[in-house]
Design a protein around this motif. Structure first.
Motif, PDB file in Angstrom:
ATOM      1  N   UNK A   1       0.873  -1.183   0.000  1.00 45.45           N
ATOM      2  CA  UNK A   1       0.000   0.000   0.000  1.00 45.45           C
ATOM      3  C   UNK A   1       0.903   1.223   0.000  1.00 45.45           C
ATOM      4  N   UNK A   2       0.846   1.990  -1.094  1.00 45.17           N
ATOM      5  CA  UNK A   2       1.733   3.146  -1.270  1.00 45.17           C
ATOM      6  C   UNK A   2       0.955   4.454  -1.144  1.00 45.17           C
ATOM      7  N   UNK A   3       1.513   5.365  -0.351  1.00 42.72           N
ATOM      8  CA  UNK A   3       0.919   6.702  -0.216  1.00 42.72           C
ATOM      9  C   UNK A   3       1.626   7.671  -1.164  1.00 42.72           C
ATOM     10  N   UNK A   4       0.886   8.201  -2.122  1.00 41.29           N
ATOM     11  CA  UNK A   4       1.489   9.118  -3.104  1.00 41.29           C
ATOM     12  C   UNK A   4       1.421  10.567  -2.612  1.00 41.29           C
ATOM     13  N   UNK A   5       1.952  11.462  -3.447  1.00 39.31           N
ATOM     14  CA  UNK A   5       1.909  12.912  -3.255  1.00 39.31           C
ATOM     15  C   UNK A   5       2.666  13.370  -2.002  1.00 39.31           C
ATOM     16  N   UNK A   6       2.010  13.378  -0.864  1.00 42.35           N
ATOM     17  CA  UNK A   6       2.619  13.980   0.317  1.00 42.35           C
ATOM     18  C   UNK A   6       3.678  13.084   0.964  1.00 42.35           C
ATOM     19  N   UNK A   7       3.328  11.816   1.149  1.00 45.25           N
ATOM     20  CA  UNK A   7       4.224  10.938   1.898  1.00 45.25           C
ATOM     21  C   UNK A   7       5.203  10.197   1.005  1.00 45.25           C
ATOM     22  N   UNK A   8       4.743   9.795  -0.172  1.00 38.77           N
ATOM     23  CA  UNK A   8       5.571   9.089  -1.129  1.00 38.77           C
ATOM     24  C   UNK A   8       6.339   7.939  -0.494  1.00 38.77           C
ATOM     25  N   UNK A   9       5.592   7.057   0.142  1.00 37.87           N
ATOM     26  CA  UNK A   9       6.246   5.894   0.737  1.00 37.87           C
ATOM     27  C   UNK A   9       5.297   4.697   0.814  1.00 37.87           C
ATOM     28  N   UNK A  10       5.914   3.522   0.815  1.00 38.83           N
ATOM     29  CA  UNK A  10       5.167   2.287   1.040  1.00 38.83           C
ATOM     30  C   UNK A  10       4.911   2.203   2.537  1.00 38.83           C
ATOM     31  N   UNK A  11       3.627   2.125   2.911  1.00 37.49           N
ATOM     32  CA  UNK A  11       3.301   2.230   4.335  1.00 37.49           C
ATOM     33  C   UNK A  11       2.779   0.939   4.952  1.00 37.49           C
ATOM     34  N   UNK A  12       2.399  -0.036   4.119  1.00 39.05           N
ATOM     35  CA  UNK A  12       1.864  -1.241   4.729  1.00 39.05           C
ATOM     36  C   UNK A  12       1.649  -2.371   3.744  1.00 39.05           C
ATOM     37  N   UNK A  13       1.248  -3.507   4.295  1.00 37.99           N
ATOM     38  CA  UNK A  13       0.999  -4.714   3.511  1.00 37.99           C
ATOM     39  C   UNK A  13      -0.475  -5.092   3.612  1.00 37.99           C
ATOM     40  N   UNK A  14      -1.050  -5.434   2.463  1.00 38.03           N
ATOM     41  CA  UNK A  14      -2.431  -5.918   2.408  1.00 38.03           C
ATOM     42  C   UNK A  14      -2.452  -7.293   1.764  1.00 38.03           C
ATOM     43  N   UNK A  15      -3.626  -7.909   1.801  1.00 37.13           N
ATOM     44  CA  UNK A  15      -3.834  -9.195   1.151  1.00 37.13           C
ATOM     45  C   UNK A  15      -5.122  -9.109   0.341  1.00 37.13           C
ATOM     46  N   UNK A  16      -5.122  -9.779  -0.811  1.00 37.08           N
ATOM     47  CA  UNK A  16      -6.337  -9.833  -1.621  1.00 37.08           C
ATOM     48  C   UNK A  16      -7.352 -10.713  -0.900  1.00 37.08           C
ATOM     49  N   UNK A  17      -8.535 -10.146  -0.600  1.00 35.49           N
ATOM     50  CA  UNK A  17      -9.536 -10.909   0.155  1.00 35.49           C
ATOM     51  C   UNK A  17     -10.718 -11.329  -0.712  1.00 35.49           C
ATOM     52  N   UNK A  18     -10.816 -10.772  -1.936  1.00 40.52           N
ATOM     53  CA  UNK A  18     -11.826 -11.246  -2.891  1.00 40.52           C
ATOM     54  C   UNK A  18     -11.329 -10.971  -4.300  1.00 40.52           C
ATOM     55  N   UNK A  19     -11.562 -11.947  -5.185  1.00 44.43           N
ATOM     56  CA  UNK A  19     -11.134 -11.764  -6.571  1.00 44.43           C
ATOM     57  C   UNK A  19     -11.971 -10.709  -7.271  1.00 44.43           C
TER      58      UNK A  19
END
Length: 138
Positions: free
Chosen positions: A49-67
DNA sequence: GCCAACGTTGGC
DNA sequence: GCCAACGTTGGC
């Protein structure tokens, strides 16, 4: 298992908001390339999960929970989305600057095509970024 | 706030 | 089907 990266402006939708929402549609994507990537996602795939513009950093991990399924915010039937659920935030967010400074990550889509909002990540890149963020890659 | 890069739209 | 014009995104 495949790896991906999604982008969001934290002002519009942040990792924290998603964490509170639980399993949640990744809706609002209006780009064919991004949609095609989502079509290839499988339940259990891991997603940065990447925050663009202001933070410009990868902030966390997610998982696909539905196709992939129709995007509930689209009434034309054109756009689709997957559901994501947060797994864990990064101990230390990994900035775009760090990514660009790392030769092993020079080929990342994030570097090559910063505008694509859903993109694939190589297994090597996944491990490297988790290491930079001092975060468990699993 | 600016501007480059990219994607989409619409006229021909 | 090409390409110019336009809108949007996101890094700087």
């Amino acid at each position: 298992m495949a790896y991906w990266l999604v982008k969001s402006e934290p002002n519009t939708w942040s990792y924290d908001q998603h964490a509170k929402a639980g399993s949640q549609e990744w809706d609002g994507v209006r780009n064919y390339q991004a949609r095609n990537h989502m079509r290839n996602m499988k339940v259990g795939d891991r997603v940065f999960f990447y925050h663009s513009i202001k933070e410009q950093s990868v902030v966390g991990i997610c998982e696909v929970s539905a196709e992939v399924h129709p995007d509930s915010t689209d009434d034309t039937g054109t756009w689709e989305c997957v559901d994501l659920i947060t797994i864990r935030p990064f101990t230390t967010p990994v900035t775009l600057k760090q990514i660009k400074a790392e030769p092993a990550l020079a080929e990342m889509v994030l570097v090559k095509n910063s505008r694509l909002s859903v993109q694939p990540v190589a297994a090597k890149e996944w491990k490297k970024i988790c290491k930079l963020g001092d975060t468990d890659p699993g």
